[in-house]
Write a protein that holds these residues in place. Structure first.
Motif, PDB file in Angstrom:
ATOM      1  N   GLY A 268       0.844  -1.198   0.000  1.00  0.00           N
ATOM      2  CA  GLY A 268       0.000   0.000   0.000  1.00  0.00           C
ATOM      3  C   GLY A 268       0.876   1.243   0.000  1.00  0.00           C
ATOM      4  N   GLY A 269       1.938   1.186   0.799  1.00  0.00           N
ATOM      5  CA  GLY A 269       2.875   2.312   0.889  1.00  0.00           C
ATOM      6  C   GLY A 269       3.568   2.573  -0.446  1.00  0.00           C
ATOM      7  N   ALA A 270       3.932   1.484  -1.136  1.00  0.00           N
ATOM      8  CA  ALA A 270       4.624   1.614  -2.426  1.00  0.00           C
ATOM      9  C   ALA A 270       3.710   2.272  -3.466  1.00  0.00           C
ATOM     10  N   ILE A 271       2.450   1.845  -3.491  1.00  0.00           N
ATOM     11  CA  ILE A 271       1.490   2.414  -4.455  1.00  0.00           C
ATOM     12  C   ILE A 271       1.246   3.888  -4.113  1.00  0.00           C
ATOM     13  N   ALA A 272       1.028   4.161  -2.829  1.00  0.00           N
ATOM     14  CA  ALA A 272       0.754   5.536  -2.399  1.00  0.00           C
ATOM     15  C   ALA A 272       1.926   6.453  -2.736  1.00  0.00           C
ATOM     16  N   LYS A 273       3.130   5.951  -2.539  1.00  0.00           N
ATOM     17  CA  LYS A 273       4.327   6.758  -2.789  1.00  0.00           C
ATOM     18  C   LYS A 273       4.393   7.196  -4.259  1.00  0.00           C
ATOM     19  N   ILE A 274       4.135   6.236  -5.146  1.00  0.00           N
ATOM     20  CA  ILE A 274       4.186   6.510  -6.584  1.00  0.00           C
ATOM     21  C   ILE A 274       3.078   7.485  -6.997  1.00  0.00           C
TER      22      ILE A 274
END
Ligand code: GLU
Length: 326
Positions: A48-54
């Motif tokens: 979730g963090g990876a998607i949000a970051k992008i």
């Protein structure tokens, strides 16, 4: 004409007062979206963090502000997305299938017709680990032991029950089943309060690093009769635990089991432009996305469109058509 101009000027004035800017550069309102994940020592949470970051990198362009929430897992996420409490959720592919078809936890509620698929992510394995001093050397040794099968709301709970049943064990009668969250299980195991636990998760995960790094020695236990499970349920596939990822475990060979895929889902009620933006950012930045977690190593763009049971959300489909993936 003069009157018309006066009215127009009055409108422009009102907008400057209201928005603090002239109409030409009125900013669209920020759209807040939240992704439901899992426990913080799983792989959903960093995913979730990876998607949000992008996505948040393009905040100015899309006006989307993406946040992540730690939750009880797949079943909780489907229900929260259906209730409109979360816009997106990470959900096991088997749970997506069951929700869409009105099975398992959705048997009484019926098919979740508003559920939409966006893409699939990393593979997850049904992982069983046991304390060596409990005497559990093989699956059938679970009998009579205290085993965590997962909290209600988690994806793994049904996987644990299926694994036990395929091997002739009833979770209510043959083991002492606990319903703790996966994030608590390693601590319970190390403290001697459980003998073993199941967790359906991508590897490596913080939970199994924690479970295998303590003073109480731990081993991964193979799940027998996987062929039976794979032929009975369309959403299960053979898999194994790569034990080199957990040097603290006593195993020296990879451990056979079965698995599913993590998938990214939403509701038909979430606007297409939001789903389009998230899909586009993840796929356009695929190589940098892949570097954000070792569990993504095996991903290809094509594989990210596999393992989905609910229909694709129109926003995601628009992007896949643009780039020729559909
Ligand atoms: N597969 C688990 C579930 O659906 C979550 C795993 C994770 O958080 O990585 O509940």
């Amino acid at each position: 004409m003069k009157k018309f101009l006066h009215v127009l000027m009055a409108i422009v004035f009102a907008m400057v007062v209201f928005y603090g800017t002239a109409p030409s550069d009125v900013q669209a309102k920020t759209i807040f979206v939240t992704i439901g994940t899992g426990g913080i020592t799983g792989v959903y949470y960093p995913t979730g963090g990876a998607i949000a970051k992008i996505v948040n990198k393009k905040r100015k362009q899309y006006g989307i502000r993406c946040t992540v929430e730690s939750t009880g897992g797949s079943v909780f996420n489907v229900n929260a997305v259906m209730a409109g409490d979360l816009e997106f959720g990470i959900v096991q592919s088997d749970r997506q299938y069951q929700a869409w078809n009105g099975l398992a936890e959705w048997k009484d509620k019926g098919p979740q017709k508003d559920l939409r698929a966006v893409f699939s992510i990393h593979p997850e394995s049904v992982t069983l680990c046991a304390a060596v001093d409990s005497g559990i050397k093989k699956f059938s040794d679970l009998k009579g032991h205290r085993v965590n099968i997962g909290n209600p709301g988690s994806g793994q709970r049904q996987n644990s029950i299926d694994a036990l049943e395929a091997n002739g064990l009833n979770y209510k009668k043959d083991i002492i089943a606990e319903s703790a969250k996966a994030s608590e299980a390693p601590g319970l195991l190390q403290d001697g309060r459980i003998d073993a636990f199941f967790y359906t998760v991508g590897h490596p995960s913080g939970a199994f690093k924690e479970a295998t790094a303590g003073a109480r020695k731990v081993s991964f236990i193979a799940i027998p009769n996987v062929d039976k499970l794979v032929s009975k349920f369309p959403y299960y596939a053979k898999s194994y635990i790569p034990v080199k990822l957990y040097p603290g475990a006593v195993n020296d060979k990879n451990v056979p089991t079965f698995g599913v895929k993590a998938t990214f889902v939403t509701s038909i009620k979430v606007p297409a432009k939001v789903v389009y933006a998230i899909t586009k950012e993840v796929f356009d930045n695929f190589e940098s996305f892949k570097k954000l977690h070792p569990a993504y190593q095996v991903l290809t763009k094509k594989s990210m469109l596999e393992g989905l049971s609910a229909p694709l959300h129109p926003g995601a489909l628009k992007y896949y058509k643009e780039v020729g993936l559909k």
